[in-house]
Write an enzyme that holds these catalytic residues in place. Structure first.
Site, PDB file in Angstrom:
ATOM      1  N   GLU A   1       4.457   5.292   3.993  1.00  0.00           N
ATOM      2  CA  GLU A   1       3.773   6.511   4.404  1.00  0.00           C
ATOM      3  C   GLU A   1       4.772   7.439   5.109  1.00  0.00           C
ATOM      4  OE1 GLU A   1       1.798   9.454   4.715  1.00  0.00           O
ATOM      5  OE2 GLU A   1       0.411   7.858   4.109  1.00  0.00           O
ATOM      6  N   ASP A  12       9.120   7.754   1.325  1.00  0.00           N
ATOM      7  CA  ASP A  12       8.711   7.677  -0.070  1.00  0.00           C
ATOM      8  C   ASP A  12       8.730   6.223  -0.548  1.00  0.00           C
ATOM      9  OD1 ASP A  12       8.492   7.926  -2.865  1.00  0.00           O
ATOM     10  OD2 ASP A  12       9.664   9.770  -2.902  1.00  0.00           O
ATOM     11  N   THR A  38     -12.482   3.948   4.678  1.00  0.00           N
ATOM     12  CA  THR A  38     -11.486   4.652   5.478  1.00  0.00           C
ATOM     13  C   THR A  38     -12.116   5.912   6.060  1.00  0.00           C
ATOM     14  OG1 THR A  38     -10.673   6.011   3.652  1.00  0.00           O
ATOM     15  CG2 THR A  38      -9.668   3.832   3.934  1.00  0.00           C
ATOM     16  N   ARG A  39     -11.468   6.493   7.045  1.00  0.00           N
ATOM     17  CA  ARG A  39     -11.973   7.726   7.637  1.00  0.00           C
ATOM     18  C   ARG A  39     -12.013   8.849   6.604  1.00  0.00           C
ATOM     19  NH1 ARG A  39      -9.446   8.265  13.765  1.00  0.00           N
ATOM     20  NH2 ARG A  39     -10.560   6.492  14.668  1.00  0.00           N
ATOM     21  N   ASP A  73      -2.855  12.295  -2.465  1.00  0.00           N
ATOM     22  CA  ASP A  73      -2.894  13.748  -2.616  1.00  0.00           C
ATOM     23  C   ASP A  73      -3.183  14.069  -4.081  1.00  0.00           C
ATOM     24  OD1 ASP A  73      -2.333  16.502  -2.842  1.00  0.00           O
ATOM     25  OD2 ASP A  73      -0.844  16.402  -1.240  1.00  0.00           O
ATOM     26  N   GLU A 117       0.855  -1.191   0.000  1.00  0.00           N
ATOM     27  CA  GLU A 117       0.000   0.000   0.000  1.00  0.00           C
ATOM     28  C   GLU A 117       0.887   1.237   0.000  1.00  0.00           C
ATOM     29  OE1 GLU A 117      -3.847   2.152   2.101  1.00  0.00           O
ATOM     30  OE2 GLU A 117      -3.321   0.092   2.630  1.00  0.00           O
ATOM     31  N   GLU A 124     -12.465   8.532   3.404  1.00  0.00           N
ATOM     32  CA  GLU A 124     -13.617   8.286   2.527  1.00  0.00           C
ATOM     33  C   GLU A 124     -14.906   8.738   3.197  1.00  0.00           C
ATOM     34  OE1 GLU A 124     -16.184   4.446   1.013  1.00  0.00           O
ATOM     35  OE2 GLU A 124     -14.037   4.186   1.381  1.00  0.00           O
TER      36      GLU A 124
END
Length: 244
Positions: A97, A125, A221-222, A147, A72, A224
């Site tokens: 992340e 990254d 997800t939060r 983003d 992910e 979303e």
């Protein structure tokens, strides 16, 4: 131009690699528990950023054998990644992340649900890791609610595009899924345009519900949920890696 000044000329390839695809590194101050997990749990789960030319066997980063490895890119607060790890206990999940608060959030869920054996984190990254992974080594990849970089001059910072799609295609197994999602229409059009044109991927959608309705094995997800409350409709895109 002197001979010495030649070495100061930027290398376009290095500049492209160095281009940031993410925003801020840290948000609000963390509570004591999450801050402590960054000191105690993260060192056990963290992957170092691969150096140029280095190779990383994704199966080797887990303490026990796993049937498959998923990736992910930009896991946000970590809810989706933690859900996938919890509901697929024989799969190892690597998440990338750079946002410290998101890393701390995932660590809290890993600690709560006992996911230490099947979750690994690159708190940086994702591109150096993509370069280091072997061909056809990843069984599924997720890039969810990235983003959107809405200003046109920043569009080259969008992760899904001509620079990174070939890298994803290289590391994904034949038939592996690439899952994308966003509530930003400009970014969605951008991702669709580039991925549909790619010779390596096939869009699985056949009817509108295929992109309007989130599959059962794709948890909300939060971010979303916030988008829906704000009146923005998320779109869910699924592609498969074509046979080589």
């Amino acid at each position: 131009m002197t001979d010495d000044s030649i070495h100061d000329v930027p290398d376009p390839e290095q500049e492209a690699q160095a281009r940031r695809l993410y925003g801020r590194r840290k948000g609000r101050p963390l509570r004591k528990h999450k801050s402590g997990l960054l000191e105690t749990l993260l060192p056990a789960l963290s992957l170092p950023v691969p150096q140029p030319g280095e190779r990383v066997d994704p199966h080797s980063v887990f303490p026990r054998p796993v049937d498959d490895v998923w990736l992910e890119v930009g896991f946000g607060s970590g809810h989706h990644l933690a859900w996938q790890a919890k509901h697929n206990p024989t799969v190892g999940v690597i998440g990338c992340e750079p946002f410290v608060n998101g890393v701390a959030g995932l660590l809290a869920m890993v600690d709560r649900d006992g996911l230490e054996d099947t979750v690994r984190i690159l708190p940086d990254d994702a591109r150096p890791l993509l370069d280091a992974l072997p061909d056809a080594s990843i069984g599924r990849a997720f890039v969810l609610f990235a983003d959107p970089w809405p200003k046109k001059r920043h569009w080259d910072r969008r992760f899904i595009g001509p620079d990174n799609l070939p890298k994803l295609a290289r590391v994904l197994k034949d038939g592996a899924e690439l899952r994308l999602a966003s509530d930003d229409m400009s970014l969605l059009r951008w991702m669709l345009e580039h991925t549909v044109k790619s010779p390596d991927f096939e869009w699985t959608a056949r009817v509108p519900s295929d992109w309007r309705i989130r599959p059962a094995d794709w948890p909300p997800t939060r971010y979303e949920e916030k988008a829906i409350v704000a009146g923005r409709k998320p779109v869910f895109l699924r592609f498969v890696r074509k046979p080589r």
